[in-house]
Design a protein around this motif. Structure first.
Motif, PDB file in Angstrom:
ATOM      1  N   ARG A 179      13.871  99.025  61.886  1.00  0.00           N
ATOM      2  CA  ARG A 179      14.379  98.705  60.545  1.00  0.00           C
ATOM      3  C   ARG A 179      13.250  98.388  59.566  1.00  0.00           C
ATOM      4  O   ARG A 179      13.504  97.967  58.442  1.00  0.00           O
ATOM      5  CB  ARG A 179      15.398  97.578  60.626  1.00  0.00           C
ATOM      6  N   ALA A 180      12.008  98.597  59.977  1.00  0.00           N
ATOM      7  CA  ALA A 180      10.871  98.604  59.040  1.00  0.00           C
ATOM      8  C   ALA A 180      10.413 100.061  58.978  1.00  0.00           C
ATOM      9  O   ALA A 180       9.989 100.625  59.980  1.00  0.00           O
ATOM     10  CB  ALA A 180       9.755  97.702  59.541  1.00  0.00           C
ATOM     11  N   ARG A 181      10.567 100.663  57.830  1.00  0.00           N
ATOM     12  CA  ARG A 181      10.395 102.118  57.756  1.00  0.00           C
ATOM     13  C   ARG A 181       9.383 102.545  56.696  1.00  0.00           C
ATOM     14  O   ARG A 181       9.284 101.910  55.643  1.00  0.00           O
ATOM     15  CB  ARG A 181      11.746 102.777  57.451  1.00  0.00           C
ATOM     16  N   ASP A 182       8.695 103.622  56.981  1.00  0.00           N
ATOM     17  CA  ASP A 182       7.790 104.175  55.968  1.00  0.00           C
ATOM     18  C   ASP A 182       7.931 105.691  55.862  1.00  0.00           C
ATOM     19  O   ASP A 182       7.003 106.366  55.414  1.00  0.00           O
ATOM     20  CB  ASP A 182       6.332 103.766  56.245  1.00  0.00           C
ATOM     21  N   GLY A 183       9.087 106.200  56.286  1.00  0.00           N
ATOM     22  CA  GLY A 183       9.324 107.641  56.181  1.00  0.00           C
ATOM     23  C   GLY A 183       9.532 108.067  54.734  1.00  0.00           C
ATOM     24  O   GLY A 183       9.943 107.261  53.893  1.00  0.00           O
ATOM     25  N   ASP A 184       9.233 109.314  54.455  1.00  0.00           N
ATOM     26  CA  ASP A 184       9.360 109.818  53.079  1.00  0.00           C
ATOM     27  C   ASP A 184      10.766 109.650  52.532  1.00  0.00           C
ATOM     28  O   ASP A 184      10.955 109.358  51.355  1.00  0.00           O
ATOM     29  CB  ASP A 184       8.986 111.306  53.029  1.00  0.00           C
ATOM     30  N   PHE A 185      11.774 109.812  53.412  1.00  0.00           N
ATOM     31  CA  PHE A 185      13.150 109.725  52.936  1.00  0.00           C
ATOM     32  C   PHE A 185      13.445 108.330  52.377  1.00  0.00           C
ATOM     33  O   PHE A 185      13.889 108.187  51.242  1.00  0.00           O
ATOM     34  CB  PHE A 185      14.128 110.057  54.070  1.00  0.00           C
ATOM     35  N   GLU A 186      13.136 107.291  53.184  1.00  0.00           N
ATOM     36  CA  GLU A 186      13.400 105.928  52.722  1.00  0.00           C
ATOM     37  C   GLU A 186      12.548 105.569  51.501  1.00  0.00           C
ATOM     38  O   GLU A 186      13.029 104.976  50.551  1.00  0.00           O
ATOM     39  CB  GLU A 186      13.129 104.897  53.821  1.00  0.00           C
ATOM     40  N   LEU A 187      11.283 105.940  51.557  1.00  0.00           N
ATOM     41  CA  LEU A 187      10.406 105.569  50.436  1.00  0.00           C
ATOM     42  C   LEU A 187      10.889 106.222  49.147  1.00  0.00           C
ATOM     43  O   LEU A 187      10.848 105.619  48.077  1.00  0.00           O
ATOM     44  CB  LEU A 187       8.953 105.947  50.744  1.00  0.00           C
ATOM     45  N   GLY A 188      11.374 107.457  49.271  1.00  0.00           N
ATOM     46  CA  GLY A 188      11.903 108.143  48.090  1.00  0.00           C
ATOM     47  C   GLY A 188      13.157 107.454  47.585  1.00  0.00           C
ATOM     48  O   GLY A 188      13.312 107.193  46.396  1.00  0.00           O
ATOM     49  N   LEU A 189      14.027 107.120  48.546  1.00  0.00           N
ATOM     50  CA  LEU A 189      15.314 106.496  48.206  1.00  0.00           C
ATOM     51  C   LEU A 189      15.127 105.172  47.474  1.00  0.00           C
ATOM     52  O   LEU A 189      15.836 104.844  46.535  1.00  0.00           O
ATOM     53  CB  LEU A 189      16.070 106.261  49.518  1.00  0.00           C
ATOM     54  N   TYR A 190      14.132 104.407  47.923  1.00  0.00           N
ATOM     55  CA  TYR A 190      13.943 103.069  47.368  1.00  0.00           C
ATOM     56  C   TYR A 190      12.896 103.017  46.256  1.00  0.00           C
ATOM     57  O   TYR A 190      12.450 101.961  45.866  1.00  0.00           O
ATOM     58  CB  TYR A 190      13.601 102.082  48.486  1.00  0.00           C
ATOM     59  N   SER A 191      12.504 104.184  45.755  1.00  0.00           N
ATOM     60  CA  SER A 191      11.495 104.183  44.694  1.00  0.00           C
ATOM     61  C   SER A 191      12.116 104.040  43.311  1.00  0.00           C
ATOM     62  O   SER A 191      11.437 103.820  42.327  1.00  0.00           O
ATOM     63  CB  SER A 191      10.674 105.477  44.758  1.00  0.00           C
ATOM     64  N   LYS A 192      13.448 104.142  43.250  1.00  0.00           N
ATOM     65  CA  LYS A 192      14.129 104.125  41.947  1.00  0.00           C
ATOM     66  C   LYS A 192      15.278 103.141  41.969  1.00  0.00           C
ATOM     67  O   LYS A 192      15.754 102.746  43.033  1.00  0.00           O
ATOM     68  CB  LYS A 192      14.743 105.496  41.671  1.00  0.00           C
ATOM     69  N   ASP A 193      15.775 102.799  40.790  1.00  0.00           N
ATOM     70  CA  ASP A 193      17.066 102.122  40.703  1.00  0.00           C
ATOM     71  C   ASP A 193      17.895 102.874  39.670  1.00  0.00           C
ATOM     72  O   ASP A 193      17.705 104.076  39.481  1.00  0.00           O
ATOM     73  CB  ASP A 193      16.922 100.624  40.398  1.00  0.00           C
ATOM     74  N   GLY A 194      18.801 102.192  38.966  1.00  0.00           N
ATOM     75  CA  GLY A 194      19.648 102.878  38.003  1.00  0.00           C
ATOM     76  C   GLY A 194      18.951 103.202  36.688  1.00  0.00           C
ATOM     77  O   GLY A 194      19.552 103.787  35.799  1.00  0.00           O
ATOM     78  N   SER A 195      17.685 102.800  36.548  1.00  0.00           N
ATOM     79  CA  SER A 195      16.952 103.065  35.310  1.00  0.00           C
ATOM     80  C   SER A 195      16.262 104.432  35.411  1.00  0.00           C
ATOM     81  O   SER A 195      16.420 105.142  36.393  1.00  0.00           O
ATOM     82  CB  SER A 195      15.898 101.971  35.086  1.00  0.00           C
ATOM     83  N   VAL A 196      15.476 104.759  34.406  1.00  0.00           N
ATOM     84  CA  VAL A 196      14.767 106.053  34.444  1.00  0.00           C
ATOM     85  C   VAL A 196      13.380 105.902  35.054  1.00  0.00           C
ATOM     86  O   VAL A 196      12.612 106.850  35.100  1.00  0.00           O
ATOM     87  CB  VAL A 196      14.643 106.674  33.028  1.00  0.00           C
ATOM     88  N   LEU A 197      13.054 104.697  35.501  1.00  0.00           N
ATOM     89  CA  LEU A 197      11.716 104.442  36.020  1.00  0.00           C
ATOM     90  C   LEU A 197      11.630 104.735  37.513  1.00  0.00           C
ATOM     91  O   LEU A 197      12.641 104.752  38.211  1.00  0.00           O
ATOM     92  CB  LEU A 197      11.326 102.988  35.755  1.00  0.00           C
ATOM     93  N   GLU A 198      10.409 104.921  37.967  1.00  0.00           N
ATOM     94  CA  GLU A 198      10.206 105.197  39.382  1.00  0.00           C
ATOM     95  C   GLU A 198       8.942 104.485  39.848  1.00  0.00           C
ATOM     96  O   GLU A 198       7.953 104.442  39.124  1.00  0.00           O
ATOM     97  CB  GLU A 198      10.062 106.716  39.582  1.00  0.00           C
ATOM     98  N   GLY A 199       8.993 103.916  41.032  1.00  0.00           N
ATOM     99  CA  GLY A 199       7.830 103.209  41.562  1.00  0.00           C
ATOM    100  C   GLY A 199       7.465 103.719  42.927  1.00  0.00           C
ATOM    101  O   GLY A 199       7.835 104.833  43.303  1.00  0.00           O
ATOM    102  N   ASN A 200       6.724 102.892  43.660  1.00  0.00           N
ATOM    103  CA  ASN A 200       6.216 103.355  44.936  1.00  0.00           C
ATOM    104  C   ASN A 200       6.253 102.256  45.992  1.00  0.00           C
ATOM    105  O   ASN A 200       5.325 101.478  46.095  1.00  0.00           O
ATOM    106  CB  ASN A 200       4.790 103.871  44.757  1.00  0.00           C
ATOM    107  N   PRO A 201       7.316 102.203  46.769  1.00  0.00           N
ATOM    108  CA  PRO A 201       7.351 101.220  47.847  1.00  0.00           C
ATOM    109  C   PRO A 201       6.362 101.611  48.938  1.00  0.00           C
ATOM    110  O   PRO A 201       6.121 102.791  49.155  1.00  0.00           O
ATOM    111  CB  PRO A 201       8.787 101.317  48.363  1.00  0.00           C
ATOM    112  N   MET A 202       5.822 100.607  49.614  1.00  0.00           N
ATOM    113  CA  MET A 202       4.924 100.931  50.732  1.00  0.00           C
ATOM    114  C   MET A 202       5.723 101.013  52.030  1.00  0.00           C
ATOM    115  O   MET A 202       5.523 101.924  52.837  1.00  0.00           O
ATOM    116  CB  MET A 202       3.835  99.876  50.860  1.00  0.00           C
ATOM    117  N   ILE A 203       6.609 100.036  52.210  1.00  0.00           N
ATOM    118  CA  ILE A 203       7.423  99.968  53.425  1.00  0.00           C
ATOM    119  C   ILE A 203       8.804  99.480  52.997  1.00  0.00           C
ATOM    120  O   ILE A 203       8.906  98.674  52.079  1.00  0.00           O
ATOM    121  CB  ILE A 203       6.813  98.973  54.439  1.00  0.00           C
ATOM    122  N   VAL A 204       9.829  99.976  53.648  1.00  0.00           N
ATOM    123  CA  VAL A 204      11.182  99.488  53.370  1.00  0.00           C
ATOM    124  C   VAL A 204      11.685  98.730  54.597  1.00  0.00           C
ATOM    125  O   VAL A 204      11.606  99.233  55.718  1.00  0.00           O
ATOM    126  CB  VAL A 204      12.140 100.663  53.066  1.00  0.00           C
TER     127      VAL A 204
END
Lengths: 479, 304
Positions: A21-46
């Protein structure tokens, strides 16, 4: 986007607590890089913790590695509050989704932060209660997110925003200690830490359990749809209803474009030829509701209302609300993307500011759709656009700034219920002096002296004493 | 001079009065002067500006100097059929009520006083004006320092100016009494404004349109009275609503419990409950940051 590759020591330690449940795969990182806004960030680990102890361990490990962290609910926030900035560890609360206790004697429920807003009210309904804040995203937004943003919704006109409905919060503080802020008694001793935590957008720690107040379901509900040939009459009706001493449970407005889009989407019989409609809900005991209906009818008649439709039953009422609550999604019928503002203006200035909103949108060659909480002056101008159009985002941002400026000039505020997050933090100076913001930061810093909890949110960089990331435009956030 | 300029001048003057160096204490109506202990002797006294600065009935907001008395405030609001349900001594000041942070006896319906606060301008330990919250009925812009100021006994700053949310005065307000089970009443009544209980007798306040109030009262063997009974005023105990029965039963003196809220007004001395260590350290840290020299209301203690 390229995510910064995970610090392997950090990841290893997190995995020793959380396993896969500590993940760094591209899928999770992509999923958690955004919210409902137009901005995008870069998580290291989810991370997907399941209880308070795991959250505490995650926070302690992050501290040890000097790594920022960010709590995240459903990611429906519209101001970028959950957009990961500074390569943080994202602590997603999706697996902390249990209603732990319903305590009818104290009229509260203890819930985990990942419980969805509408799920809670559905669970409480057979007992005769509900959770009053009801954002339009209530089918998917989490209670933890509601606490972070001090969320509202149509019914907070009569019932108040989240802060009035949260009595206690168990929190993992940014230094890894656990505290319960507030309690179930009437007057918690000491200063109101609970009050300052609600709405702090995850910058003061991670909420792990929340005691919410239960609101009794009203015995009678009446929902009215009023249409107007002139939006100005609709707005004047809003002010006049309040001035007549009536506080409806909800008082919502849609402009012509919104009506058209919503009607095509839900087929609720919204009058598409009207310039504006008001959705008015009255609730309570039968006499008060009846009186309210009469007041609304009389006031509306004085302001040239077209027709007044009263929902005949729950099904019709639900249909009318379905239209209102799905309006934002329905915008996709005209343009694939939208940008939503959330300013509040005095009710008396609604018409003036609405007219400015249309002019601003025209000037920037954008389409403005207005569907909003008119009763408390909370505008939600939607700027619809297609992100594939070249240079369109610059126009969207310029128009947004102009709308915020017009709202504040009219005596309003930046945000009514969506929060400041990343998106509006650089506008804070339009509302607060440098000294006001420095004072706010002193308080934030008492909770998080090292600036690890959701860094770079709420306050513009310059006002944060401990800002270690200190750029004007945060590195790593793209629009 | 325009009204906004006059108001600003009064707040500026108050900021000068508070100053930046010596210990200072704020006086309101002295109706709750003993709460948190008396200020140290010879502490310089200041008063916040008084006066209704803006009341916009259609906005349901009122902006006033913190030194405005509740009497002045309710007189102005009542002219437009509105109220701020503080339910306290008419000589108490708005700033004082907020600094003390205690709600009135209709809290069951109207909520805590902090939820009526929209905006506060206060003077900090450096004599500078700080604004928090916003003038509109809904606002989440920035950290809500108003929350910290309510109940802070002036330890974080001296409240200069306040914007409050107003409510319509209900068409009917009626008080009833009887020998009934207060918990059963709380369950059966829809949004009563107050249920008070002394262990034997119950007092209920019902508000709304006349027909609803009458219909709600009808099933019960009530006798109508003009208002609540006198409140025992030596101590004030805050408990979980479900524990009220136990506390009332074990009370050795006259007491009056606010059902559904958790306040017990008693004639016994109540010792403030202890604060958990983690919370206490956070609170002390806030005091240290917001008033490093301890010059604001020295002697008074929120933390015991």
């Amino acid at each position: 986007m390229v995510h910064k590759s995970a610090d392997q020591n950090l990841l290893g330690e997190l995995r020793s607590v959380l396993g896969d449940r500590a993940r760094d795969g591209d899928f999770e990182l992509g999923l958690y890089s955004k919210d409902g806004s137009v901005l995008e960030g870069n998580p290291m680990i989810v991370c997907l913790p399941v209880n308070t102890e795991e959250v505490q361990q995650i926070v302690r490990i992050c501290r040890k590695h000097d790594r920022p962290f960010l709590a995240r609910g459903s990611g429906t926030g519209l101001a970028g509050g959950a957009v990961p900035v500074g390569d943080p560890v994202v602590i997603a609360t999706a697996k902390m989704n249990k209603i732990l206790e319903v305590d009818l004697q104290n009229r509260i429920a203890w819930v985990e932060p990942g419980v969805l807003n509408l799920d809670l009210s559905r669970e409480l309904s057979p007992l005769g209660f509900h959770f009053a804040p009801d954002p339009s995203s209530q089918q998917v937004c989490s209670i933890g997110g509601n606490v972070a943003n001090n969320s509202g919704g149509p019914h907070c006109l009569a019932y108040g925003v989240t802060s009035a409905h949260v009595v206690a919060i168990e929190v993992v503080l940014p230094d890894g200690r656990i505290a319960v802020l507030g309690d179930l008694t009437a007057e918690t001793p000491g200063y109101d830490l609970r009050g300052i935590f609600v709405g702090s957008e995850g910058t003061m720690g991670v909420a792990t359990k929340i005691a919410v107040r239960l609101t009794a379901n009203p015995p009678e509900i009446r929902t009215l749809l009023l249409d107007f040939a002139d939006v100005r009459d609709g707005a004047a009706t809003v002010s006049a209803i309040i001035a007549a001493g009536l506080i409806p449970a909800a008082l919502e407005m849609m402009d012509q474009r919104a009506i058209e889009i919503v009607e095509a989407f839900v087929n609720a019989g919204y009058p598409t030829e009207a310039d504006a409609v008001l959705l008015v809900e009255l609730d309570g005991l039968p006499g008060g509701v009846e009186h309210g209906v009469e007041v609304v009818r009389a006031v509306a008649a004085r302001h040239h209302v077209g027709s007044v439709r009263v929902a005949a039953d729950d099904a019709e009422r639900d249909l009318l609300w379905k239209g209102r609550k799905n309006a934002f999604g329905a915008v996709a019928r005209i343009k694939p993307d939208y940008y939503l503002h959330d300013t509040v203006v005095p009710r008396g200035k609604l018409v003036e500011v609405l007219e400015k909103v249309y002019r601003i949108a025209d000037a920037h060659d954008l389409i403005a759709v207005n569907v909003f909480h008119a009763g408390d002056g909370n505008l939600h101008p939607i700027l619809a656009y297609d992100s594939k159009e070249k240079g369109v985002l610059e126009r969207v941002h310029a128009a947004g700034r102009a709308i915020i400026t017009a709202s504040i000039e009219a005596g309003g505020v930046l945000s009514g219920e969506h929060g400041i997050g990343l998106e509006k933090r650089d506008y804070m100076g339009m509302l607060f002096s440098a000294h006001d913001m420095a004072t706010q930061d002193l308080v934030r810093e008492a909770f998080d002296p090292d600036g690890l909890a959701n860094p770079l949110k709420v306050l513009p960089s310059g006002s944060r004493c401990s800002d270690s990331f200190g750029q004007h435009v945060p590195d790593g956030a793209w629009v | 001079m325009t009204q906004p300029e006059a108001m600003q001048q009064e707040v500026d003057q108050f900021a000068k009065d508070v100053g930046a160096s010596d210990p200072v204490t704020v006086i309101g109506g002295k109706t709750h002067w003993q709460v948190g202990g008396l200020p140290e002797p010879e502490t310089r006294e200041v008063r916040a500006p008084a006066g209704i600065w803006a009341h916009e009935p259609e906005e349901m907001t009122v902006r006033c100097g913190a030194g405005t008395t509740l009497g002045q405030l309710s007189e102005e609001l009542a002219r437009h059929g509105q109220m701020v349900p503080f339910d306290m001594d008419v000589n108490a000041t708005v700033g004082g009520v907020l600094a003390v942070g205690r709600s009135g006896f209709r809290r069951l319906r109207y909520g805590h006083v902090r939820d009526l606060v929209l905006q506060i301008r206060h003077i900090d330990h450096r004599g500078k004006i700080v604004s928090s919250g916003g003038p509109t009925v809904k606002n989440v812009s920035g950290y809500d320092l108003c929350r910290l100021l309510v109940g802070s006994l002036g330890k974080f700053g001296c409240i200069a100016e306040v914007t409050l949310r107003c409510l319509p005065i209900p068409e009917t307000t009626r008080w009833f009494t009887g020998s009934l089970d207060p918990f059963e009443l709380h369950e059966k009544l829809y949004r009563p404004s107050s249920i008070l209980w002394n262990g034997l007798q119950v007092w209920v306040c019902l508000e709304g349109v006349a027909s609803d109030v009458a219909a709600q009262a009808a099933p019960f063997n009530f006798e109508e009275v003009t208002g609540p009974p006198p409140f025992p005023n030596v101590g004030r105990l805050s408990v979980e609503p479900k524990d009220l029965e136990r506390h009332v039963a074990s009370s050795k003196s006259a007491c009056l419990a606010e059902i559904g809220v958790g306040i017990i007004h008693t004639n016994e001395v109540v010792h403030p409950p202890s604060i958990p260590d983690v919370n206490l350290s956070l609170m002390r840290d806030l005091e240290e940051r917001l008033d490093p020299k301890g010059r604001l209301n020295p002697g008074r203690q929120v933390l015991n």
